[in-house]
Scaffold this motif. Structure first.
Motif, PDB file in Angstrom:
ATOM      1  N   ILE A   1       0.861  -1.181   0.000  1.00 56.07           N
ATOM      2  CA  ILE A   1       0.000   0.000   0.000  1.00 56.07           C
ATOM      3  C   ILE A   1       0.898   1.233   0.000  1.00 56.07           C
ATOM      4  O   ILE A   1       1.692   1.433   0.927  1.00 56.07           O
ATOM      5  N   ALA A   2       0.783   2.044  -1.043  1.00 58.65           N
ATOM      6  CA  ALA A   2       1.515   3.304  -1.141  1.00 58.65           C
ATOM      7  C   ALA A   2       0.522   4.440  -0.919  1.00 58.65           C
ATOM      8  O   ALA A   2      -0.554   4.452  -1.525  1.00 58.65           O
ATOM      9  N   VAL A   3       0.877   5.372  -0.053  1.00 58.63           N
ATOM     10  CA  VAL A   3       0.023   6.521   0.226  1.00 58.63           C
ATOM     11  C   VAL A   3       0.763   7.777  -0.217  1.00 58.63           C
ATOM     12  O   VAL A   3       1.865   8.049   0.251  1.00 58.63           O
ATOM     13  N   VAL A   4       0.145   8.515  -1.145  1.00 61.13           N
ATOM     14  CA  VAL A   4       0.728   9.761  -1.654  1.00 61.13           C
ATOM     15  C   VAL A   4      -0.091  10.910  -1.083  1.00 61.13           C
ATOM     16  O   VAL A   4      -1.291  11.017  -1.350  1.00 61.13           O
TER      17      VAL A   4
ATOM     18  N   TYR B   1       4.716   5.801   2.859  1.00 57.97           N
ATOM     19  CA  TYR B   1       4.225   7.159   2.613  1.00 57.97           C
ATOM     20  C   TYR B   1       5.127   7.849   1.591  1.00 57.97           C
ATOM     21  O   TYR B   1       6.352   7.707   1.638  1.00 57.97           O
ATOM     22  N   PHE B   2       4.510   8.614   0.693  1.00 57.82           N
ATOM     23  CA  PHE B   2       5.252   9.400  -0.297  1.00 57.82           C
ATOM     24  C   PHE B   2       4.659  10.806  -0.356  1.00 57.82           C
ATOM     25  O   PHE B   2       3.438  10.975  -0.305  1.00 57.82           O
ATOM     26  N   ASP B   3       5.528  11.796  -0.472  1.00 58.96           N
ATOM     27  CA  ASP B   3       5.080  13.170  -0.713  1.00 58.96           C
ATOM     28  C   ASP B   3       4.580  13.265  -2.151  1.00 58.96           C
ATOM     29  O   ASP B   3       4.974  12.456  -3.004  1.00 58.96           O
ATOM     30  N   PRO B   4       3.729  14.250  -2.466  1.00 61.08           N
ATOM     31  CA  PRO B   4       3.195  14.373  -3.833  1.00 61.08           C
ATOM     32  C   PRO B   4       4.266  14.422  -4.927  1.00 61.08           C
ATOM     33  O   PRO B   4       4.083  13.844  -5.997  1.00 61.08           O
ATOM     34  N   GLU B   5       5.380  15.069  -4.642  1.00 65.54           N
ATOM     35  CA  GLU B   5       6.432  15.146  -5.663  1.00 65.54           C
ATOM     36  C   GLU B   5       7.151  13.810  -5.843  1.00 65.54           C
ATOM     37  O   GLU B   5       7.959  13.658  -6.765  1.00 65.54           O
ATOM     38  N   GLN B   6       6.849  12.832  -5.017  1.00 63.11           N
ATOM     39  CA  GLN B   6       7.427  11.496  -5.125  1.00 63.11           C
ATOM     40  C   GLN B   6       6.453  10.502  -5.759  1.00 63.11           C
ATOM     41  O   GLN B   6       6.616   9.296  -5.630  1.00 63.11           O
TER      42      GLN B   6
END
Length: 119
Positions: free
Chosen positions: A77-80, A103-108
């Protein structure tokens, strides 16, 4: 609201979470999760968090019921999101659930897609 959005990879269910989540929202993505579980034997999820404002009390019950059905299929599960407060929650959940979560920031976003599709 939770809705299925276009995915870059057939093996990944991409969803967008925005506004207020209700129990009804889980029914809207159930078919996509069922198809992924049937086709691949596992579910990979990329969650794009938009203008999320919270959840209704019935959404808590809906989430429990939903996860009870699909939990055994969760793989990654990746959360942007741009909501930094979510990162420690996701890191904590990663320790207690079967699936890998990150967790990923939007730019990621591209890195999130790479991670979610890696074996």
């Amino acid at each position: 609201m939770i809705k299925v959005i276009e995915s870059r990879n057939d093996a990944v269910v991409a969803i967008e979470v925005s506004e207020r989540i209700t129990k009804k929202d889980y029914g809207d993505v159930e078919q996509a999760f069922r198809e992924a579980a049937d086709r691949y034997g596992k579910i990979r999820i990329l969650i794009m968090v938009g203008e999320y404002t919270g959840f209704s009390w019935d959404a808590i019950l809906g989430k429990i019921e939903f996860n009870k059905e699909f939990y055994r299929y969760y793989d990654k599960i990746a959360v942007v999101s741009d909501r930094k407060w979510m990162k420690p929650i996701i890191e904590l959940e990663d320790r207690f659930i079967k699936a890998d979560m990150k967790y990923f920031d939007p730019e990621q976003q591209n890195e999130a897609w790479e991670w979610i599709t890696q074996e």
